[in-house]
Design a protein around this motif. Structure first.
Motif, PDB file in Angstrom:
ATOM      1  N   GLU A  77      26.759  28.347 -18.498  1.00 27.83           N
ATOM      2  CA  GLU A  77      26.940  28.664 -17.080  1.00 27.83           C
ATOM      3  C   GLU A  77      25.606  28.788 -16.355  1.00 27.83           C
ATOM      4  O   GLU A  77      24.616  29.253 -16.910  1.00 27.83           O
ATOM      5  N   ILE A  78      25.616  28.370 -15.085  1.00 23.51           N
ATOM      6  CA  ILE A  78      24.528  28.659 -14.156  1.00 23.51           C
ATOM      7  C   ILE A  78      25.138  29.543 -13.080  1.00 23.51           C
ATOM      8  O   ILE A  78      26.125  29.167 -12.449  1.00 23.51           O
ATOM      9  N   GLN A  79      24.562  30.721 -12.905  1.00 29.16           N
ATOM     10  CA  GLN A  79      25.094  31.662 -11.912  1.00 29.16           C
ATOM     11  C   GLN A  79      24.074  31.839 -10.794  1.00 29.16           C
ATOM     12  O   GLN A  79      22.961  32.302 -11.024  1.00 29.16           O
ATOM     13  N   ILE A  80      24.481  31.459  -9.581  1.00 26.72           N
ATOM     14  CA  ILE A  80      23.660  31.695  -8.402  1.00 26.72           C
ATOM     15  C   ILE A  80      23.855  33.165  -8.036  1.00 26.72           C
ATOM     16  O   ILE A  80      24.961  33.595  -7.720  1.00 26.72           O
ATOM     17  N   LEU A  81      22.783  33.946  -8.112  1.00 30.50           N
ATOM     18  CA  LEU A  81      22.865  35.390  -7.889  1.00 30.50           C
ATOM     19  C   LEU A  81      22.704  35.761  -6.427  1.00 30.50           C
ATOM     20  O   LEU A  81      23.362  36.685  -5.939  1.00 30.50           O
ATOM     21  N   SER A  82      21.810  35.059  -5.733  1.00 27.09           N
ATOM     22  CA  SER A  82      21.526  35.397  -4.343  1.00 27.09           C
ATOM     23  C   SER A  82      20.918  34.202  -3.637  1.00 27.09           C
ATOM     24  O   SER A  82      20.160  33.438  -4.235  1.00 27.09           O
ATOM     25  N   VAL A  83      21.267  34.057  -2.370  1.00 27.26           N
ATOM     26  CA  VAL A  83      20.591  33.122  -1.475  1.00 27.26           C
ATOM     27  C   VAL A  83      19.900  34.043  -0.475  1.00 27.26           C
ATOM     28  O   VAL A  83      20.497  34.508   0.481  1.00 27.26           O
ATOM     29  N   PHE A  84      18.645  34.333  -0.751  1.00 26.42           N
ATOM     30  CA  PHE A  84      17.948  35.430  -0.095  1.00 26.42           C
ATOM     31  C   PHE A  84      17.165  34.957   1.130  1.00 26.42           C
ATOM     32  O   PHE A  84      16.373  34.021   1.038  1.00 26.42           O
ATOM     33  N   ASP A  85      17.396  35.620   2.244  1.00 24.58           N
ATOM     34  CA  ASP A  85      16.629  35.389   3.458  1.00 24.58           C
ATOM     35  C   ASP A  85      15.318  36.155   3.300  1.00 24.58           C
ATOM     36  O   ASP A  85      15.319  37.384   3.242  1.00 24.58           O
ATOM     37  N   THR A  86      14.212  35.466   3.219  1.00 24.22           N
ATOM     38  CA  THR A  86      12.934  36.092   2.923  1.00 24.22           C
ATOM     39  C   THR A  86      12.426  36.992   4.043  1.00 24.22           C
ATOM     40  O   THR A  86      11.442  37.702   3.862  1.00 24.22           O
ATOM     41  N   ARG A  87      13.101  36.996   5.174  1.00 24.26           N
ATOM     42  CA  ARG A  87      12.711  37.899   6.266  1.00 24.26           C
ATOM     43  C   ARG A  87      13.293  39.291   6.062  1.00 24.26           C
ATOM     44  O   ARG A  87      13.008  40.202   6.823  1.00 24.26           O
TER      45      ARG A  87
END
Length: 97
Positions: A77-87
């Motif tokens: 499995e590949i689990q995307i943990l977060s799509v983080f807004d760097t601001r």
């Protein structure tokens, strides 16, 4: 091929980014972002070791100056943990597991 999954946090992040882009910019900007996400996640799924790894075995893929994808993987499995807004406040990343 590994199964690709998104955590609840990642899905929430994507919804918030979608709302922000459409309300503050335009639907066209959102579609460009979505296409970029799809291409990048496809790249991650093909070669998950291509990006830098932290000491917590979490990988970091810089999507744009404002957005970073955090993920982990194993043999199935590949689990995307977060799509983080760097601001955002970087202390929010401490909650990644």
């Amino acid at each position: 091929m590994r199964e690709l999954t998104f955590s609840e946090t990642a899905l929430k992040n994507l919804r918030e980014i979608k709302f922000y882009l459409i309300s503050k910019w335009s639907e066209r900007v959102y579609i460009k972002f979505k296409d970029n996400i799809i291409k990048t996640v496809d790249l991650i799924s093909k070669n998950p070791e291509a990006f830098p790894k932290s000491d917590k075995n979490i990988y970091k893929c810089v999507l744009s100056k404002q957005t970073t994808i955090f993920y982990r993987f194993n043999s199935t499995e590949i689990q995307i943990l977060s799509v983080f807004d760097t601001r955002q406040n970087p202390n929010k990343l401490k909650d990644l597991k």
